[in-house]
Design a protein around this motif. Structure first.
Motif, PDB file in Angstrom:
ATOM      1  N   ARG A 412       0.864  -0.971  -0.039  1.00 36.96           N
ATOM      2  CA  ARG A 412      -0.078  -0.145  -0.022  1.00 36.96           C
ATOM      3  C   ARG A 412       1.116   1.250   0.209  1.00 36.96           C
ATOM      4  O   ARG A 412       2.022   1.222   0.630  1.00 36.96           O
ATOM      5  N   LYS A 413       0.640   2.178  -0.934  1.00 34.54           N
ATOM      6  CA  LYS A 413       1.369   3.347  -0.868  1.00 34.54           C
ATOM      7  C   LYS A 413       1.352   4.152   0.335  1.00 34.54           C
ATOM      8  O   LYS A 413      -0.054   4.428   0.702  1.00 34.54           O
ATOM      9  N   VAL A 414       1.965   4.820   0.708  1.00 35.24           N
ATOM     10  CA  VAL A 414       2.025   5.671   2.229  1.00 35.24           C
ATOM     11  C   VAL A 414       3.060   6.592   2.291  1.00 35.24           C
ATOM     12  O   VAL A 414       3.776   7.043   1.268  1.00 35.24           O
ATOM     13  N   VAL A 447      -6.830  12.226   8.249  1.00 29.62           N
ATOM     14  CA  VAL A 447      -5.653  11.601   7.838  1.00 29.62           C
ATOM     15  C   VAL A 447      -5.436  10.333   8.765  1.00 29.62           C
ATOM     16  O   VAL A 447      -5.434  10.690   9.965  1.00 29.62           O
ATOM     17  N   ARG A 448      -5.283   9.129   8.295  1.00 26.92           N
ATOM     18  CA  ARG A 448      -5.152   8.114   9.047  1.00 26.92           C
ATOM     19  C   ARG A 448      -3.686   7.739   9.333  1.00 26.92           C
ATOM     20  O   ARG A 448      -2.873   7.602   8.716  1.00 26.92           O
ATOM     21  N   LEU A 449      -3.372   7.408  10.410  1.00 29.82           N
ATOM     22  CA  LEU A 449      -2.231   7.024  10.917  1.00 29.82           C
ATOM     23  C   LEU A 449      -2.008   5.161  10.566  1.00 29.82           C
ATOM     24  O   LEU A 449      -2.798   4.428  11.318  1.00 29.82           O
ATOM     25  N   MET A 450      -0.917   4.967   9.859  1.00 30.38           N
ATOM     26  CA  MET A 450      -0.835   3.532   9.530  1.00 30.38           C
ATOM     27  C   MET A 450      -0.090   2.799  10.799  1.00 30.38           C
ATOM     28  O   MET A 450      -0.005   1.611  11.036  1.00 30.38           O
ATOM     29  N   GLY A 451       0.969   3.524  11.341  1.00 29.36           N
ATOM     30  CA  GLY A 451       1.991   2.966  12.299  1.00 29.36           C
ATOM     31  C   GLY A 451       3.202   3.919  12.260  1.00 29.36           C
ATOM     32  O   GLY A 451       3.249   4.796  11.823  1.00 29.36           O
ATOM     33  N   VAL A 452       3.813   3.372  13.280  1.00 30.69           N
ATOM     34  CA  VAL A 452       5.349   4.203  13.729  1.00 30.69           C
ATOM     35  C   VAL A 452       6.401   3.233  13.519  1.00 30.69           C
ATOM     36  O   VAL A 452       6.265   2.191  13.737  1.00 30.69           O
ATOM     37  N   VAL A 453       7.645   3.472  13.642  1.00 29.11           N
ATOM     38  CA  VAL A 453       9.047   3.044  13.785  1.00 29.11           C
ATOM     39  C   VAL A 453       9.487   3.643  14.717  1.00 29.11           C
ATOM     40  O   VAL A 453      10.095   4.706  14.581  1.00 29.11           O
ATOM     41  N   THR A 454       9.817   2.945  15.709  1.00 28.95           N
ATOM     42  CA  THR A 454      10.333   3.610  17.064  1.00 28.95           C
ATOM     43  C   THR A 454      11.531   2.933  17.493  1.00 28.95           C
ATOM     44  O   THR A 454      12.399   3.216  18.207  1.00 28.95           O
ATOM     45  N   LYS A 455      11.689   1.317  17.064  1.00 25.17           N
ATOM     46  CA  LYS A 455      12.578   0.600  17.688  1.00 25.17           C
ATOM     47  C   LYS A 455      14.035   0.662  17.148  1.00 25.17           C
ATOM     48  O   LYS A 455      14.855  -0.093  17.192  1.00 25.17           O
ATOM     49  N   THR A 456      13.783   1.132  15.788  1.00 22.98           N
ATOM     50  CA  THR A 456      15.275   1.410  14.745  1.00 22.98           C
ATOM     51  C   THR A 456      15.308   2.673  14.524  1.00 22.98           C
ATOM     52  O   THR A 456      14.361   3.538  14.705  1.00 22.98           O
ATOM     53  N   ARG A 457      16.404   3.173  13.917  1.00 22.30           N
ATOM     54  CA  ARG A 457      16.435   4.532  13.615  1.00 22.30           C
ATOM     55  C   ARG A 457      16.653   4.757  12.055  1.00 22.30           C
ATOM     56  O   ARG A 457      17.283   3.606  11.249  1.00 22.30           O
ATOM     57  N   PRO A 458      16.148   5.791  11.236  1.00 21.53           N
ATOM     58  CA  PRO A 458      15.412   6.649  11.948  1.00 21.53           C
ATOM     59  C   PRO A 458      13.992   6.409  12.350  1.00 21.53           C
ATOM     60  O   PRO A 458      13.432   5.480  12.029  1.00 21.53           O
ATOM     61  N   ALA A 459      13.490   6.956  13.431  1.00 18.70           N
ATOM     62  CA  ALA A 459      12.118   6.862  13.705  1.00 18.70           C
ATOM     63  C   ALA A 459      11.203   7.442  12.715  1.00 18.70           C
ATOM     64  O   ALA A 459      11.688   8.329  11.975  1.00 18.70           O
ATOM     65  N   MET A 460      10.112   6.879  12.339  1.00 16.50           N
ATOM     66  CA  MET A 460       9.446   7.153  11.548  1.00 16.50           C
ATOM     67  C   MET A 460       7.808   6.938  11.685  1.00 16.50           C
ATOM     68  O   MET A 460       7.469   6.322  12.699  1.00 16.50           O
ATOM     69  N   ILE A 461       7.041   8.083  11.086  1.00 19.30           N
ATOM     70  CA  ILE A 461       5.571   7.941  11.237  1.00 19.30           C
ATOM     71  C   ILE A 461       5.041   7.802   9.800  1.00 19.30           C
ATOM     72  O   ILE A 461       5.446   8.518   8.846  1.00 19.30           O
ATOM     73  N   ILE A 462       3.969   6.554   9.706  1.00 24.35           N
ATOM     74  CA  ILE A 462       3.685   6.213   8.622  1.00 24.35           C
ATOM     75  C   ILE A 462       2.238   6.356   8.591  1.00 24.35           C
ATOM     76  O   ILE A 462       1.443   6.017   9.254  1.00 24.35           O
ATOM     77  N   GLU A 464      -1.512   7.428   5.754  1.00 23.83           N
ATOM     78  CA  GLU A 464      -1.831   6.955   4.266  1.00 23.83           C
ATOM     79  C   GLU A 464      -1.424   7.991   3.334  1.00 23.83           C
ATOM     80  O   GLU A 464      -1.044   9.374   3.756  1.00 23.83           O
ATOM     81  N   PHE A 465      -1.268   7.620   2.011  1.00 20.92           N
ATOM     82  CA  PHE A 465      -0.704   8.684   1.172  1.00 20.92           C
ATOM     83  C   PHE A 465      -1.948   9.243   0.427  1.00 20.92           C
ATOM     84  O   PHE A 465      -2.989   8.750  -0.008  1.00 20.92           O
TER      85      PHE A 465
END
Length: 740
Positions: A412-414, A447-462, A464-465
């Protein structure tokens, strides 16, 4: 054979020979009958023909007699038209009989719509049509469809040529489903009720779910509760509402939701649950005794649990706010609960990770921002994200487009926001707070949040596109290309999203067209929840560290830092002005101080060009100085829906003369060249100079009909220049009033 008989026989044969039909005629039976000329569109190329042959392109059916003229397939239908009902998006197709009927009267029609959804409904039918009109419903919103109307008769099947047809295009408008039908109570018990309803007559897209709103009849609307029901593959829908009070009267309403938003609520149904109510003396006695016993047990258990808990606690644990309900004369009182993890908010006990709260929880209430992210966002493995390109930049890092691999192995495009290395701890907290805020929202216009990346670097907020980017830029790029009804639909979608946020007790604080994203089919979504909220007590800054966005901010928020849903309503009024003016900058090139002074004196933005009076009046309602007099977002949604259902309310255009306030002076605009540069139409400087226009007073006398002779032929540029002319006129009027 005797001699006499032989003579008679010879005479008969001779007559038969004499009556053989010549070329161009036929005789259906052998005998003494007369020959007949070939019917129209047929021929006989030799004598003794029993029936004439149809010429090329003409035919007879199996039941047509040889004496019947040959006929041809009909031509295409004439005057095909498609009319779209702006309220329901039902498309009515109408046409006239073909100019060339082929010589037959048994004409029928059938319709082909390649892009129509599988459940599209044609009334009365799409094939074997005798009538010349068909209604098409259950179509998607803001979609263009092509309809092919074919005409046929009994001989069309013999023709090898392409079928005769006429084609037309039509685009739908409505973005939400109509109200459900036949809403009723199927079953009632002491603590539950079974509701049943039929599908909306006009779904206007795929129904995602249904929302049941219910409350005790004695309670206000603000006390309503909500139940969501996924659609079932049947003509009727059914759901059960549990945990009701016995012997109480409840009011129920239901509405459907598509990807664009909610439709209208059904008419309310009022019914009482069975059994004794809470006010019954016996019930109260039993409740009092039961509650007393429970409280004693809970206090004893609580003492033991708390003792063990505090003994084991070696590090600082997250602080939870929770509640134990105790019925009493004053309603529900608050006491510490004994179950860790229960969150108390707005009179409800919410179990984290079990259900989404309907009331917004500020991430700042958490002692550790990571805990807020864990509660409200889903952790995604970085390996499941592939970044394609950088599409923008933010305060904390880049904004990219990419793809997220879903659990079912599809992609899915994000949109991906990254946290750049080396940021401060405060910036990291702000970055994670945006995810904690977005994770609490679930609405088609947010706008809908798909998820986050916090356990690795860089941190990301994902997230919907959103295909078409920011609304302000989209409006400027499509100046004059959107219809008034489409603009109202855009406003309705944004208001729906803000209504949801207001119900969640969330205040946006920076509502503007630049913070609205435009998706497919003009579905608009509220975005930008990453504001840095109060870096020092009582202060407010935007993410970029700038000052309050004065042009969009209400007077009480500017003067007293009082941000509420009412201040968001003020901002929404300015956003409305942006939309109707196709992305024009509010208050043009005025300084922030000019804007503050003008608004305090009662000045309000004039209606943009071609703005309906009803729309501008709604803007003015949003700009009431007393915030208590402004409409709520629920009221705004209702008003806009009424405009969509009744397009006639948009026919009256607002008049600038009806305004009682004038604009402040523009010290920076002294010449026509300055003015053209200001409205970004500097390319026409030479055109205006060649026409001898050098003074602003001369500009104020321009009309729309003057622009073509000045070389301004593009519709969008004409509109922009005439908007600028309106501003100049206001400027001159103010000077004249000052002189008086």
């Amino acid at each position: 054979m005797r001699e006499g008989e032989d003579s008679v026989h010879c005479l008969t044969v001779k007559r038969a020979i004499l009556l053989v039909c010549p070329i161009g005629t036929y005789k259906f039976e052998v005998g003494n009958g007369q020959c007949s000329p070939c019917p129209a569109k047929s021929h006989a190329d030799h004598n003794r023909t029993l029936s004439c042959t149809c010429i090329a392109g003409y035919f007879r059916t199996e039941t047509d007699r040889p004496s019947k003229a040959c006929t041809a397939p009909p031509g295409p239908p004439k005057n095909l038209q498609a009319k779209v009902n702006r309220e329901t998006s039902v498309i009515t197709l109408s046409w006239e009989r073909p100019a060339d009927t082929g010589g037959r009267s048994d004409i029928k029609y059938w319709i082909n719509c390649p892009k129509c959804p599988n459940d599209v409904h044609f009334s009365p039918s799409y094939s074997d049509l005798i009538s010349n009109e068909v209604n098409v419903s259950r179509l998607a919103s803001y979609t263009q469809y092509t309809f092919y109307i074919y005409s046929q008769n009994a001989v069309s099947k013999y023709s090898k040529d392409s079928d005769s047809y006429a084609a037309t295009n039509a685009s739908t408008f409505s973005s939400v489903p109509s109200a459900v039908r036949n809403f009723e109570i199927k079953q009632v018990s002491q603590t539950s009720v079974v509701l049943r309803w039929d599908l909306p007559e006009f779904p206007n897209g795929k129904i995602l779910d249904y929302e049941v709103c219910y409350r005790e009849s004695s309670e206000t609307i603000e006390k309503s509760k909500y139940h969501t029901q996924s659609p079932i593959n049947r003509e009727f829908q059914e759901t059960t509402i549990d945990s009701l009070k016995a012997g109480k009267e409840y009011e129920y309403r239901v509405r459907a939701r598509t990807e664009v938003g909610f439709g209208s609520y059904s008419e309310p149904i009022v019914v009482s649950t069975t059994g004794l109510g809470e006010d019954d003396p016996v019930t109260i006695t039993l409740l009092a005794g039961g509650v007393s016993a429970v409280l004693v047990i809970m206090v004893l258990c609580g003492s033991v649990v708390l003792l063990v808990f505090y003994k084991k606690r070696k590090v600082k644990e997250p602080i939870y706010i929770y509640q134990q309900m105790i019925p009493g004369e004053q309603g529900q009182k608050e006491m510490p609960a004994l179950t860790e993890g229960m969150v108390y908010t707005n009179g409800e006990v919410i179990l984290p990770k079990m259900s989404k709260p309907r009331t917004y929880i500020d991430p700042k209430t958490y002692s550790d921002p990571d805990l807020a992210v864990q509660d409200f966002a889903t952790e995604i493995e970085a390996s499941k994200i592939s970044i394609v390109e950088v599409i923008g930049g933010g305060e904390f890092g880049d904004v990219c487009s990419g793809y997220l691999r879903m659990p079912d192995s599809t992609t899915r495009k994000v949109a991906v926001k990254t946290l750049k290395p080396g940021v401060s701890e405060r910036d990291k907290i702000d970055f994670l707070s945006e995810a904690s805020i977005m994770g609490q929202f679930d609405h088609p216009n947010v706008v809908r949040l798909m998820g986050v990346v916090t356990k690795t670097r860089p941190a990301m907020i994902i997230t919907e596109f959103i295909k078409n980017g920011a609304l302000d830029q989209y409006l400027r790029e499509n100046d004059g290309q959107l219809t008034l009804m489409q603009l109202v639909q855009v406003l309705r979608g944004i208001a729906s999203g803000m209504c949801y946020l207001a119900e969640m007790n969330f205040v946006h604080r920076d509502l503007a067209a630049r913070n609205i994203l435009v998706g497919e089919k003009l579905v608009c979504k509220v975005a930008d929840f990453g504001l840095s909220r109060s870096k020092e007590e009582g202060a407010y800054e935007t993410k970029s560290g700038g000052k309050i966005p004065i042009r969009w901010t209400s007077p009480e928020a500017i003067s007293y830092k009082k941000f509420t849903s009412a201040s968001d309503v003020w901002s929404y009024g300015v956003l409305m002005w942006e939309v109707v003016s196709f992305g024009e900058r509010p208050y043009w090139n005025w300084s922030n101080q000019d804007v503050i002074q003008a608004v305090e004196k009662g000045y309000r933005l004039p209606p943009p060009m071609d703005c309906p009076e009803a729309v501008h009046q709604l803007m003015l309602d949003c700009w009431q100085k007393d915030r208590l007099h402004r409409p709520t977002f629920a009221t705004i949604v209702s008003i806009l829906e009424r405009m969509i259902r009744m397009p006639s309310t948009l026919s009256a255009k607002a008049k600038r003369e009806s305004l009682t306030h004038t604009a402040p002076q523009f010290s920076k605009i002294q010449t026509v060249d300055d003015w053209l540069d200001n409205i970004k139409m500097g390319r026409y400087k030479e055109n205006f100079a060649d026409a001898g226009l050098f003074k602003l007073g001369e500009i104020a006398r321009l009309s729309h009909s003057d622009l073509p002779r000045l070389g301004v032929t593009l519709v969008g540029h004409q509109k922009k220049i005439m908007k600028g002319v309106e501003v100049i006129r206001l400027h001159i009027e103010q000077i004249e009033e000052t002189l008086v």
